[in-house]
Write an enzyme that holds these catalytic residues in place. Structure first.
Site, PDB file in Angstrom:
ATOM      1  N   VAL A  10      76.834 124.648  49.160  1.00  0.00           N
ATOM      2  CA  VAL A  10      77.877 123.906  49.875  1.00  0.00           C
ATOM      3  C   VAL A  10      79.055 123.695  48.905  1.00  0.00           C
ATOM      4  O   VAL A  10      78.844 123.412  47.718  1.00  0.00           O
ATOM      5  CB  VAL A  10      77.317 122.551  50.387  1.00  0.00           C
ATOM      6  CG1 VAL A  10      78.421 121.599  50.808  1.00  0.00           C
ATOM      7  CG2 VAL A  10      76.356 122.806  51.554  1.00  0.00           C
ATOM      8  N   PRO A  13      85.341 119.822  47.383  1.00  0.00           N
ATOM      9  CA  PRO A  13      86.606 119.802  46.643  1.00  0.00           C
ATOM     10  C   PRO A  13      86.408 119.172  45.257  1.00  0.00           C
ATOM     11  O   PRO A  13      85.564 118.284  45.091  1.00  0.00           O
ATOM     12  CB  PRO A  13      87.509 118.929  47.514  1.00  0.00           C
ATOM     13  CG  PRO A  13      86.948 119.059  48.899  1.00  0.00           C
ATOM     14  CD  PRO A  13      85.455 119.159  48.699  1.00  0.00           C
ATOM     15  N   ALA A  14      87.168 119.624  44.283  1.00  0.00           N
ATOM     16  CA  ALA A  14      87.005 119.123  42.913  1.00  0.00           C
ATOM     17  C   ALA A  14      87.467 117.673  42.786  1.00  0.00           C
ATOM     18  O   ALA A  14      87.043 116.960  41.878  1.00  0.00           O
ATOM     19  CB  ALA A  14      87.785 120.011  41.946  1.00  0.00           C
ATOM     20  N   LEU A  15      88.347 117.247  43.703  1.00  0.00           N
ATOM     21  CA  LEU A  15      88.926 115.901  43.599  1.00  0.00           C
ATOM     22  C   LEU A  15      88.966 115.271  44.977  1.00  0.00           C
ATOM     23  O   LEU A  15      89.381 115.912  45.945  1.00  0.00           O
ATOM     24  CB  LEU A  15      90.340 116.039  43.008  1.00  0.00           C
ATOM     25  CG  LEU A  15      91.134 114.784  42.713  1.00  0.00           C
ATOM     26  CD1 LEU A  15      92.030 115.010  41.499  1.00  0.00           C
ATOM     27  CD2 LEU A  15      91.980 114.338  43.886  1.00  0.00           C
ATOM     28  N   GLY A  16      88.498 114.047  45.057  1.00  0.00           N
ATOM     29  CA  GLY A  16      88.527 113.328  46.330  1.00  0.00           C
ATOM     30  C   GLY A  16      89.074 111.934  46.142  1.00  0.00           C
ATOM     31  O   GLY A  16      89.299 111.482  45.017  1.00  0.00           O
ATOM     32  N   GLY A  18      88.519 108.024  46.181  1.00  0.00           N
ATOM     33  CA  GLY A  18      87.506 106.972  46.132  1.00  0.00           C
ATOM     34  C   GLY A  18      88.025 105.751  46.865  1.00  0.00           C
ATOM     35  O   GLY A  18      89.217 105.439  46.799  1.00  0.00           O
ATOM     36  N   ASP A  43      85.178 109.675  49.374  1.00  0.00           N
ATOM     37  CA  ASP A  43      83.898 109.128  48.938  1.00  0.00           C
ATOM     38  C   ASP A  43      83.839 107.649  49.271  1.00  0.00           C
ATOM     39  O   ASP A  43      84.592 106.852  48.712  1.00  0.00           O
ATOM     40  CB  ASP A  43      83.739 109.305  47.419  1.00  0.00           C
ATOM     41  CG  ASP A  43      82.525 108.549  46.905  1.00  0.00           C
ATOM     42  OD1 ASP A  43      81.402 108.999  47.184  1.00  0.00           O
ATOM     43  OD2 ASP A  43      82.690 107.491  46.259  1.00  0.00           O
ATOM     44  N   TYR A  48      80.409  99.458  50.614  1.00  0.00           N
ATOM     45  CA  TYR A  48      81.843  99.144  50.453  1.00  0.00           C
ATOM     46  C   TYR A  48      82.408  98.412  51.675  1.00  0.00           C
ATOM     47  O   TYR A  48      83.498  97.839  51.611  1.00  0.00           O
ATOM     48  CB  TYR A  48      82.688 100.407  50.243  1.00  0.00           C
ATOM     49  CG  TYR A  48      82.385 101.235  49.006  1.00  0.00           C
ATOM     50  CD1 TYR A  48      81.572 100.760  47.983  1.00  0.00           C
ATOM     51  CD2 TYR A  48      82.942 102.495  48.870  1.00  0.00           C
ATOM     52  CE1 TYR A  48      81.302 101.544  46.871  1.00  0.00           C
ATOM     53  CE2 TYR A  48      82.679 103.281  47.754  1.00  0.00           C
ATOM     54  CZ  TYR A  48      81.860 102.804  46.762  1.00  0.00           C
ATOM     55  OH  TYR A  48      81.615 103.592  45.670  1.00  0.00           O
ATOM     56  N   LYS A  73      77.076 106.619  50.841  1.00  0.00           N
ATOM     57  CA  LYS A  73      75.912 106.251  50.026  1.00  0.00           C
ATOM     58  C   LYS A  73      75.037 105.228  50.745  1.00  0.00           C
ATOM     59  O   LYS A  73      75.556 104.342  51.426  1.00  0.00           O
ATOM     60  CB  LYS A  73      76.365 105.640  48.685  1.00  0.00           C
ATOM     61  CG  LYS A  73      77.454 106.423  48.003  1.00  0.00           C
ATOM     62  CD  LYS A  73      77.826 105.852  46.645  1.00  0.00           C
ATOM     63  CE  LYS A  73      79.074 106.533  46.113  1.00  0.00           C
ATOM     64  NZ  LYS A  73      80.326 106.037  46.706  1.00  0.00           N
ATOM     65  N   HIS A 106      72.748 105.169  46.402  1.00  0.00           N
ATOM     66  CA  HIS A 106      73.819 104.499  45.651  1.00  0.00           C
ATOM     67  C   HIS A 106      73.384 104.106  44.229  1.00  0.00           C
ATOM     68  O   HIS A 106      74.192 104.093  43.299  1.00  0.00           O
ATOM     69  CB  HIS A 106      74.252 103.253  46.427  1.00  0.00           C
ATOM     70  CG  HIS A 106      75.627 102.773  46.118  1.00  0.00           C
ATOM     71  ND1 HIS A 106      76.504 102.332  47.080  1.00  0.00           N
ATOM     72  CD2 HIS A 106      76.293 102.669  44.949  1.00  0.00           C
ATOM     73  CE1 HIS A 106      77.637 101.961  46.505  1.00  0.00           C
ATOM     74  NE2 HIS A 106      77.536 102.161  45.213  1.00  0.00           N
TER      75      HIS A 106
END
Ligand code: A2P
Length: 292
Positions: A10, A13-16, A18, A43, A48, A73, A106
């Site tokens: 799967v 992306p390298a960057l998301g 938060g 993420d 949260y 999570k 988590h």
């Protein structure tokens, strides 16, 4: 460089973006700004309290579901086989999606590790059923990973841990890499250290990082994110500020030199900003996750 392939093929992306500590009322706008800026990974976490607002922004974006990688999570209160299956239902309903791209535990519950294992077995079931595309863990230290790998079938795709220039956790990263587990860096620009009482200065004001940033005409946050990416970590910088959200994804147009990477490596203090995962218990950190 813009994405990683997880151990089950799967692509993430390298960057998301938060959204830890993004207040619910600010989260939808932050996610919307991120999607406009080109982010394709968000993420979040049941704990949260903002999954619903993440889902709202996804739907309002007009992007096809398959274009955005959604990660959430399971909180420790929902550990256990049946409990974790039900936690998936809660999260997927709040997010408004029928498949979650990456679902992770988590935290480990070191004092009740059997419950942690049962929770992970529920993730394996969800994966087999196609309700999630990949599974993983977060805040697992080397001994937790070892105990997990000894008794489960599916190797976690990721371990999301605290990593920033002041706290690198190289032992955990290396152990994960040996087993094909991608390290996701939480608090990648060291935000977790900003609120501390003078034990060390903020990563954003660090003179070494500042000097490197000046050499590239970039900001300190961008330099830190670039350091992660060049060392093969996935990153999820948190911001609710539209300007900083844009700044944090403009990190694919410069390259740090080996000396610069090494200089940042040298800033590790070995002191974590977040709670010690070994000390997490239901008594201290348990809290009910509301129904959808
Ligand atoms: P804000 O949401 O007001 O932008 P981390 O993800 O490493 O924990 O960092 C999050 C913290 O860093 C938050 O306080 C966030 O505040 C702040 N932040 C995020 N991006 C930047 C940036 N590019 N420059 C300065 N501060 C930032």
């Amino acid at each position: 460089m813009n994405s990683y392939t997880l151990n089950n093929d799967v692509v993430i992306p390298a960057l998301g973006l938060g959204v830890f500590q993004s207040p619910p009322q600010e989260t939808a706008a932050a996610v919307a700004a991120a999607l406009r800026a080109g982010y394709r990974h968000v993420d979040t976490a049941a704990a949260y309290g903002n999954e619903r607002q993440v889902g709202e922004a996804l739907r309002d974006s007009g992007l096809h579901r398959s274009e955005v990688f959604v990660e959430t999570k399971i909180w420790i209160t929902d550990f256990g086989y049946d409990e974790t299956l039900h936690a998936y239902d809660k999260s997927s309903r709040k997010l408004g999606v029928d498949q979650i791209d990456l679902l992770i535990l988590h935290q480990p519950l070191p004092s009740e590790f059997d419950r942690t294992l049962e929770a992970y077995r529920a993730l394996e079931t969800l994966l087999a059923d196609g309700r999630v595309r990949a599974i993983g863990v977060s805040n697992f230290m080397v001994d937790h990973l070892t105990r997990l790998l000894d008794s489960v079938k599916v190797v976690p795709a990721v371990n999301q841990i605290e990593v920033h220039p002041y706290f690198a956790q190289r032992d955990v990263q290396e152990h994960g890499a040996k087993h094909g587990i991608l390290t996701q860096a939480w608090s990648p620009i060291g935000g977790i250290t900003f609120y501390r009482d003078g034990r060390h200065t903020s990563t954003l004001q660090d003179p070494t990082i500042g000097a490197i940033a000046a050499e590239h005409g970039k900001g300190p946050a961008q330099v830190m994110l670039r350091w992660h990416l060049q060392q093969g970590r996935q990153v999820i910088p948190k911001s609710t500020n539209p300007t900083r959200i844009v700044e944090n994804i403009e990190v694919f147009d410069f390259v740090l030199t080996p000396d610069q990477l090494q200089a940042i490596d040298g800033l590790d203090t070995g002191v974590r900003g977040g709670p010690d995962p070994a000390a997490i218990t239901l008594a201290t950190f348990g809290r009910a996750i509301p129904e959808a």
